[in-house]
Scaffold this active site. Structure first.
Site, PDB file in Angstrom:
ATOM      1  N   TYR A 154       0.831  -1.220   0.000  1.00 32.84           N
ATOM      2  CA  TYR A 154       0.000   0.000   0.000  1.00 32.84           C
ATOM      3  C   TYR A 154       0.861   1.265   0.000  1.00 32.84           C
ATOM      4  O   TYR A 154       0.417   2.318  -0.419  1.00 32.84           O
ATOM      5  CB  TYR A 154      -0.934   0.035   1.216  1.00 32.84           C
ATOM      6  CG  TYR A 154      -2.045  -1.006   1.175  1.00 32.84           C
ATOM      7  CD1 TYR A 154      -2.336  -1.703   0.015  1.00 32.84           C
ATOM      8  CD2 TYR A 154      -2.794  -1.289   2.309  1.00 32.84           C
ATOM      9  CE1 TYR A 154      -3.335  -2.659  -0.023  1.00 32.84           C
ATOM     10  CE2 TYR A 154      -3.801  -2.243   2.276  1.00 32.84           C
ATOM     11  CZ  TYR A 154      -4.060  -2.924   1.108  1.00 32.84           C
ATOM     12  OH  TYR A 154      -5.050  -3.872   1.079  1.00 32.84           O
ATOM     13  N   LYS A 190       3.547 -15.435   2.006  1.00 32.85           N
ATOM     14  CA  LYS A 190       3.472 -16.173   0.734  1.00 32.85           C
ATOM     15  C   LYS A 190       4.921 -16.421   0.320  1.00 32.85           C
ATOM     16  O   LYS A 190       5.390 -16.007  -0.754  1.00 32.85           O
ATOM     17  CB  LYS A 190       2.688 -15.329  -0.289  1.00 32.85           C
ATOM     18  CG  LYS A 190       2.347 -16.050  -1.573  1.00 32.85           C
ATOM     19  CD  LYS A 190       1.294 -17.134  -1.405  1.00 32.85           C
ATOM     20  CE  LYS A 190       1.040 -17.836  -2.732  1.00 32.85           C
ATOM     21  NZ  LYS A 190       0.258 -19.071  -2.578  1.00 32.85           N
ATOM     22  N   ASP A 217      -3.002 -18.215   1.394  1.00 31.66           N
ATOM     23  CA  ASP A 217      -4.154 -18.932   0.816  1.00 31.66           C
ATOM     24  C   ASP A 217      -4.679 -19.984   1.797  1.00 31.66           C
ATOM     25  O   ASP A 217      -5.894 -20.138   1.980  1.00 31.66           O
ATOM     26  CB  ASP A 217      -3.816 -19.537  -0.551  1.00 31.66           C
ATOM     27  CG  ASP A 217      -2.392 -20.074  -0.645  1.00 31.66           C
ATOM     28  OD1 ASP A 217      -1.595 -19.805   0.276  1.00 31.66           O
ATOM     29  OD2 ASP A 217      -2.079 -20.766  -1.624  1.00 31.66           O
ATOM     30  N   ASP A 232      -5.200  -6.945   5.851  1.00 35.39           N
ATOM     31  CA  ASP A 232      -6.398  -6.222   5.443  1.00 35.39           C
ATOM     32  C   ASP A 232      -7.490  -7.211   5.028  1.00 35.39           C
ATOM     33  O   ASP A 232      -8.648  -7.119   5.428  1.00 35.39           O
ATOM     34  CB  ASP A 232      -6.034  -5.298   4.260  1.00 35.39           C
ATOM     35  CG  ASP A 232      -7.088  -4.241   4.030  1.00 35.39           C
ATOM     36  OD1 ASP A 232      -7.988  -4.097   4.874  1.00 35.39           O
ATOM     37  OD2 ASP A 232      -7.012  -3.548   2.995  1.00 35.39           O
ATOM     38  N   ASP A 256     -10.967  -8.768   7.625  1.00 40.99           N
ATOM     39  CA  ASP A 256     -12.374  -8.632   7.211  1.00 40.99           C
ATOM     40  C   ASP A 256     -13.047  -9.995   7.136  1.00 40.99           C
ATOM     41  O   ASP A 256     -14.204 -10.159   7.507  1.00 40.99           O
ATOM     42  CB  ASP A 256     -12.478  -7.920   5.851  1.00 40.99           C
ATOM     43  CG  ASP A 256     -12.629  -6.418   6.022  1.00 40.99           C
ATOM     44  OD1 ASP A 256     -12.262  -5.919   7.113  1.00 40.99           O
ATOM     45  OD2 ASP A 256     -13.107  -5.746   5.095  1.00 40.99           O
TER      46      ASP A 256
END
Ligand code: NAD
Length: 354
Positions: A142, A187, A220, A244, A248
Site C-alpha cells: 500500500y 506467501k 491462501d 487487510d 475482514d
C-alpha cells in the site's frame, strides 16, 4: 489518573457511535476517579468540507498532544470521487497513521454465544473463538511506489528487516499475555518480501521469545483455515495487505462488523483506537448503528494507551452483560431492537453499577 484524549467522530455513523463510547469513558472516569480531558476535533470528510483538508493542522496538533485518539469512522459517497484532490481515506486515515507513527494494527476477534446465530458460518465452528490479529500498517504494497500508464501498472511491495522485527515484537508481547502462540502469515513460496518476513520472524522469536510457539502459514491456506478451524488461532501476525483481507474475513465469523474494535499502536503507549467498520452511510443518522465496536475500542484505549486494565475489563464485561440481557441493535436481532443510544446507556449503567 489524568489523561488527554482526542476524539475524532468523523463521518456517517461515526458521530453517533463515538458519542456512546465517550459516555462510557465518562462513566469509567466517574467510577474510578480518573480525570480525562476530551478534545473533539474535525477529521475526514467533514473536515474537508469545513477546512479543505481531511486532517487539518489543528487536528494534527491535538493528536500529537494527546495520550490517545478515539476515532469513529470516515468517508462516504460525498467524498468518494477518485478524482478529488484530497479524500478522507487516503489523505485522512493513511496520512494520519503515518504522521502519528502507528504501525501496528491490533484487532481482537471474539464470538459471543448469544450472537452465534448471526454468523454465516455453522455454529459448531464458532465455539471458543478468541484471536488477535497483529497487522503491519505503514509498509508493504500500500505504501510502495506506484506506476500506471495506459497499458500497464505496478505496485512495489517492500519491507525492511527493521519493520518486520518491530511488528513481530508487538505480536510477541501480546502473545505472552495470552496462549503463547503466533501464527505468521506470508506467501514465502513466491514473494521475496515474504521470505524475509519468514526468516526475520523465525530468528527474532527464537532469540528473544523462547517461550512462544511460532507457526508459519501461507496466506491462501490461512484464508481457508480461518473458516474451517478458527478456534485454533491465538495471535495472527500479518503484513499490511494480507492482514487487510484476513481481518475482514475473520470479522464475519462474529456475526456483525459492528461489534469489533481495533487499535493502531506505535513505539510508545500512544495509539489510535477505532471500530473496524467504516462510516456505514446506508444506516447513518437513523439511530440504529451498533456502538459496541466503538465502545470496545475505548476499552482498548484504556488498556493499551493508559494501562488501565481493570477499567478496560469492566467495559468488556458490561458490553457482554448488555448482550446477555438482549439489549441489541438492529444488526444483531431480527426481533425487537433498541437504538444506538439505548445500547450506550445500558453499557454506561452497568459500569456505574459495578
Ligand atoms: P462499512 O463498514 O461502512 O459498512 C459495511 C456494512 O456494514 C454496511 O451494510 C453497514 O450498514 C454495516 N455496518 C457498518 N458498521 C455498522 C455498525 N456500527 N452497526 C451496524 N451495521 C454496521 O463499509 P463500506 O460500506 O464499504 O464503506 C463505507 C465508507 O466507509 C466508505 O467511504 C469507506 O471508504 C469508509 N471506510 C472507512 C473506514 C475507517 O474509517 N476506518 C474503514 C472502512 C471503510
Amino acid at each position: 489518573m489524568k489523561a488527554n484524549i482526542t476524539i475524532m467522530p468523523g463521518d456517517g455513523v461515526g458521530p453517533e457511535i463515538t458519542r456512546e463510547a465517550v459516555k462510557v469513558l465518562q462513566a469509567i472516569e466517574t467510577s474510578f476517579g480518573h480525570d480525562f480531558t476530551l478534545e473533539e476535533v474535525l477529521f475526514g470528510g467533514i473536515a474537508i468540507d469545513e477546512s479543505g483538508s481531511p486532517y487539518p493542522e489543528e487536528t494534527q496538533r491535538s493528536c500529537k498532544n494527546s495520550d490517545a485518539v478515539l476515532l469513529g469512522s470516515v468517508g462516504g459517497p460525498k467524498w468518494s470521487d477518485p478524482n478529488m484532490k484530497v479524500r478522507p481515506e487516503k489523505e485522512g486515515l493513511l496520512e494520519m497513521r503515518a504522521h502519528l507513527g502507528v504501525y501496528a494494527n491490533i484487532r481482537p476477534i471474539k464470538t459471543y454465544p448469544q450472537l452465534i446465530e448471526n454468523s454465516p458460518i455453522k455454529n459448531r465452528y464458532l465455539d471458543n473463538i478468541d484471536m488477535v490479529f497483529v497487522r503491519e500498517l505503514t509498509g508493504g504494497i500500500y505504501f510502495g511506489k506506484k506506476e500506471k500508464t495506459e497499458s500497464s501498472a505496478s505496485d512495489i511491495c517492500e519491507y525492511s528487516k527493521t519493520e518486520i522485527e518491530r511488528i513481530t515484537r508487538v505480536a510477541a508481547n501480546i502473545a505472552q499475555d495470552r496462549r503463547k502462540k503466533i501464527t505468521s502469515v506470508d506467501k514465502a513460496n513466491v514473494m521475496a518480501t515474504s521470505q524475509l518476513w519468514r526468516s526475520t520472524t523465525t530468528e527474532l522469536i527464537a532469540e528473544e521469545y523462547t517461550d512462544l510457539e511460532l507457526e508459519h502459514i501461507f496466506i491462501d491456506a490461512a484464508a481457508m483455515h480461518l473458516l474451517s478451524r478458527p478456534a485454533d488461532f491465538d495471535v495472527i501476525l500479518t503484513d499490511n495487505l494480507f492482514g487487510d483481507i484476513l481481518t475482514d474475513e475473520a470479522a464475519i465469523l462474529t456475526g456483525s462488523i459492528g461489534m469489533l474494535p481495533s487499535a493502531c499502536l506505535g513505539e510508545n503507549s500512544f495509539g489510535v483506537f477505532e471500530p473496524i467498520h467504516g462510516s456505514a452511510p446506508d444506516i447513518a443518522n437513523q439511530g440504529i448503528a451498533n456502538p459496541c465496536g466503538a465502545i470496545l475500542s475505548a476499552a482498548m484505549l484504556l488498556q493499551y494507551s493508559l494501562n488501565l486494565k481493570e477499567e478496560a475489563q469492566v467495559i468488556e464485561q458490561s458490553v457482554s452483560g448488555v448482550i446477555e440481557d438482549g439489549i441489541l441493535t438492529k444488526d444483531l436481532t431480527e426481533s425487537s431492537y433498541v437504538s444506538t443510544e439505548e445500547v450506550g446507556t445500558a453499557v454506561m449503567e452497568k459500569i456505574l453499577q459495578t
